[in-house]
Scaffold this motif. Sequence first.
Motif, PDB file in Angstrom:
ATOM      1  N   ALA A 256       0.830  -1.203   0.000  1.00 44.62           N
ATOM      2  CA  ALA A 256       0.000   0.000   0.000  1.00 44.62           C
ATOM      3  C   ALA A 256       0.861   1.248   0.000  1.00 44.62           C
ATOM      4  N   ARG A 257       1.921   1.233   0.826  1.00 45.81           N
ATOM      5  CA  ARG A 257       2.805   2.410   0.878  1.00 45.81           C
ATOM      6  C   ARG A 257       3.498   2.631  -0.464  1.00 45.81           C
ATOM      7  N   ALA A 258       3.895   1.536  -1.116  1.00 46.63           N
ATOM      8  CA  ALA A 258       4.583   1.662  -2.393  1.00 46.63           C
ATOM      9  C   ALA A 258       3.648   2.078  -3.522  1.00 46.63           C
ATOM     10  N   ALA A 259       2.385   1.699  -3.423  1.00 42.49           N
ATOM     11  CA  ALA A 259       1.437   1.958  -4.512  1.00 42.49           C
ATOM     12  C   ALA A 259       0.943   3.392  -4.533  1.00 42.49           C
ATOM     13  N   LEU A 260       0.897   4.040  -3.365  1.00 40.94           N
ATOM     14  CA  LEU A 260       0.308   5.375  -3.249  1.00 40.94           C
ATOM     15  C   LEU A 260       1.379   6.439  -3.048  1.00 40.94           C
ATOM     16  N   PRO A 261       1.141   7.656  -3.520  1.00 41.63           N
ATOM     17  CA  PRO A 261       2.100   8.739  -3.293  1.00 41.63           C
ATOM     18  C   PRO A 261       2.181   9.096  -1.817  1.00 41.63           C
ATOM     19  N   ASP A 262       3.238   9.797  -1.451  1.00 41.34           N
ATOM     20  CA  ASP A 262       3.495  10.114  -0.046  1.00 41.34           C
ATOM     21  C   ASP A 262       2.397  10.950   0.592  1.00 41.34           C
ATOM     22  N   ASP A 263       1.620  11.699  -0.214  1.00 46.00           N
ATOM     23  CA  ASP A 263       0.592  12.551   0.376  1.00 46.00           C
ATOM     24  C   ASP A 263      -0.662  11.773   0.773  1.00 46.00           C
ATOM     25  N   VAL A 264      -0.708  10.492   0.491  1.00 43.63           N
ATOM     26  CA  VAL A 264      -1.808   9.636   0.930  1.00 43.63           C
ATOM     27  C   VAL A 264      -1.342   8.835   2.139  1.00 43.63           C
ATOM     28  N   SER A 265      -2.028   8.990   3.265  1.00 46.03           N
ATOM     29  CA  SER A 265      -1.625   8.282   4.476  1.00 46.03           C
ATOM     30  C   SER A 265      -2.013   6.808   4.397  1.00 46.03           C
ATOM     31  N   ILE A 266      -1.241   5.984   5.075  1.00 45.14           N
ATOM     32  CA  ILE A 266      -1.538   4.555   5.192  1.00 45.14           C
ATOM     33  C   ILE A 266      -1.911   4.287   6.642  1.00 45.14           C
ATOM     34  N   GLN A 267      -3.132   3.828   6.839  1.00 44.63           N
ATOM     35  CA  GLN A 267      -3.660   3.635   8.186  1.00 44.63           C
ATOM     36  C   GLN A 267      -3.700   2.157   8.549  1.00 44.63           C
ATOM     37  N   SER A 268      -3.320   1.882   9.791  1.00 42.46           N
ATOM     38  CA  SER A 268      -3.448   0.540  10.352  1.00 42.46           C
ATOM     39  C   SER A 268      -4.282   0.649  11.629  1.00 42.46           C
ATOM     40  N   PRO A 269      -5.465   0.035  11.677  1.00 40.68           N
ATOM     41  CA  PRO A 269      -6.337   0.173  12.852  1.00 40.68           C
ATOM     42  C   PRO A 269      -5.796  -0.606  14.041  1.00 40.68           C
ATOM     43  N   PRO A 270      -5.473   0.056  15.143  1.00 39.25           N
ATOM     44  CA  PRO A 270      -4.764  -0.605  16.243  1.00 39.25           C
ATOM     45  C   PRO A 270      -5.598  -1.609  17.028  1.00 39.25           C
ATOM     46  N   ASN A 271      -6.915  -1.590  16.884  1.00 38.06           N
ATOM     47  CA  ASN A 271      -7.722  -2.597  17.581  1.00 38.06           C
ATOM     48  C   ASN A 271      -7.917  -3.860  16.745  1.00 38.06           C
ATOM     49  N   LEU A 272      -7.465  -3.831  15.486  1.00 42.87           N
ATOM     50  CA  LEU A 272      -7.661  -4.976  14.593  1.00 42.87           C
ATOM     51  C   LEU A 272      -6.360  -5.534  14.039  1.00 42.87           C
ATOM     52  N   ALA A 273      -5.384  -4.692  13.809  1.00 44.04           N
ATOM     53  CA  ALA A 273      -4.134  -5.102  13.163  1.00 44.04           C
ATOM     54  C   ALA A 273      -2.989  -5.140  14.171  1.00 44.04           C
ATOM     55  N   PRO A 274      -1.956  -5.958  13.910  1.00 41.52           N
ATOM     56  CA  PRO A 274      -0.779  -6.024  14.795  1.00 41.52           C
ATOM     57  C   PRO A 274       0.143  -4.836  14.548  1.00 41.52           C
ATOM     58  N   VAL A 275      -0.316  -3.657  14.942  1.00 44.43           N
ATOM     59  CA  VAL A 275       0.353  -2.408  14.565  1.00 44.43           C
ATOM     60  C   VAL A 275       1.827  -2.387  14.971  1.00 44.43           C
ATOM     61  N   ALA A 276       2.132  -2.900  16.155  1.00 47.61           N
ATOM     62  CA  ALA A 276       3.525  -2.858  16.617  1.00 47.61           C
ATOM     63  C   ALA A 276       4.463  -3.581  15.666  1.00 47.61           C
ATOM     64  N   ASP A 277       3.936  -4.560  14.934  1.00 51.67           N
ATOM     65  CA  ASP A 277       4.758  -5.323  13.996  1.00 51.67           C
ATOM     66  C   ASP A 277       4.681  -4.774  12.574  1.00 51.67           C
ATOM     67  N   LEU A 278       4.007  -3.640  12.409  1.00 47.20           N
ATOM     68  CA  LEU A 278       3.849  -3.044  11.083  1.00 47.20           C
ATOM     69  C   LEU A 278       4.497  -1.666  10.983  1.00 47.20           C
ATOM     70  N   LEU A 279       5.149  -1.242  12.057  1.00 50.45           N
ATOM     71  CA  LEU A 279       5.654   0.124  12.117  1.00 50.45           C
ATOM     72  C   LEU A 279       6.732   0.410  11.083  1.00 50.45           C
ATOM     73  N   ASP A 280       7.411  -0.632  10.609  1.00 57.65           N
ATOM     74  CA  ASP A 280       8.451  -0.427   9.593  1.00 57.65           C
ATOM     75  C   ASP A 280       7.918  -0.621   8.175  1.00 57.65           C
ATOM     76  N   CYS A 281       6.589  -0.746   8.048  1.00 58.94           N
ATOM     77  CA  CYS A 281       5.990  -1.046   6.738  1.00 58.94           C
ATOM     78  C   CYS A 281       5.342   0.170   6.083  1.00 58.94           C
ATOM     79  N   GLY A 282       5.553   1.352   6.671  1.00 59.39           N
ATOM     80  CA  GLY A 282       5.081   2.563   6.020  1.00 59.39           C
ATOM     81  C   GLY A 282       3.821   3.170   6.578  1.00 59.39           C
ATOM     82  N   ILE A 283       3.222   2.607   7.640  1.00 59.50           N
ATOM     83  CA  ILE A 283       2.014   3.215   8.196  1.00 59.50           C
ATOM     84  C   ILE A 283       2.366   4.548   8.860  1.00 59.50           C
TER      85      ILE A 283
END
Length: 359
Positions: A256-283
Amino acid sequence: MFGADAYGVELTIDPATAERLVSVGPADVAAASGLTFARNVFVPLTTACRYTCTYCTYYDPPGAASLLSPEEIRNICERGADAGCTEALFTFGDDPDDRYTGIYEQLETLGHDSIHSYLREACEIALECGLLPHSNPGDQTREQMELVADMNASMGVMLETTADVQAHGGPRSKEPGQRIATLAIAGELGVPFTTGILVGIGETARDRAESLLAIAELHERYGHIQEIIVQPVVPNERWQEGSPDLETMRRTTAMARAALPDDVSIQSPPNLAPVADLLDCGIDDLGGVSPVTDDHINPEYAWPALRELEDIAETAGVPLSERLPVYEEYVCSEWLSPEIEAAIDADDEAGRRYRALLG
């Protein structure tokens, strides 16, 4: 492609580009320099929905579906404003079909002939209470969106996937082309928009890539996509097929981070996704979090407290900041209606709260 042409939207997804995107991983993207979140209240306007997706617990069948009264809407919004929220997130199933006679009778009693007409009144209540509306009414026609767009700071609908999956099947199945058409209508009307993909409902990695590229093409065309949510399906009373594994979520978030330009935010919902393990993935965003109401779409998964969000940001070594439901780059007359601009510029407690978040 994706049946979107049946709704007047032409998209061209290059197969080679899709294949390259499938190969993207966390090492190919940079971690964000900061994280944001919005403070909101969930306002479940109605649990009626024309669709019967097999992973969704939000909708109720005809005869059991509910519709909030104006008094209930005002009570929720007032509680939210008192708790320092800035967003009223209006959620409900897609425009109810003819089976929901009870809902239409209630709407008629309230002086409305459609759920969108009632949504407009609900947004007016939210603004009166000092909250900026962000509505997610599902698939919409141009006429429906025009009826409510000026009363919203931003709007949204999850694309979910461009693939035809069994989880959407049945006599009242979602059509990807109709979802894409809704995104295009928002762009044509100049509505700041949130969308995203749902991971783990039977789609392939190639399907995810094509879904992200479809969103990217629409954003390139209209410039209206402010954020994309990468959301895993989660087990509930209607879905027992499990959730995507961590590696799938890491690769999909990076895609998702690679597909979209930098001005589009990438959101990870912390009550559903393992956010702590996604912090290096562009969210760079943790979505809307409510100190007042449940996540009515996923009621078994409680919102984290603000302290938990601060811990996530501390783990990433980046600052955490609160935002409005409309991203700062869209806070201008080109994107916002006079009604929303007036609310943000108002010399009252709510207006001052909005402007403080805009810096």
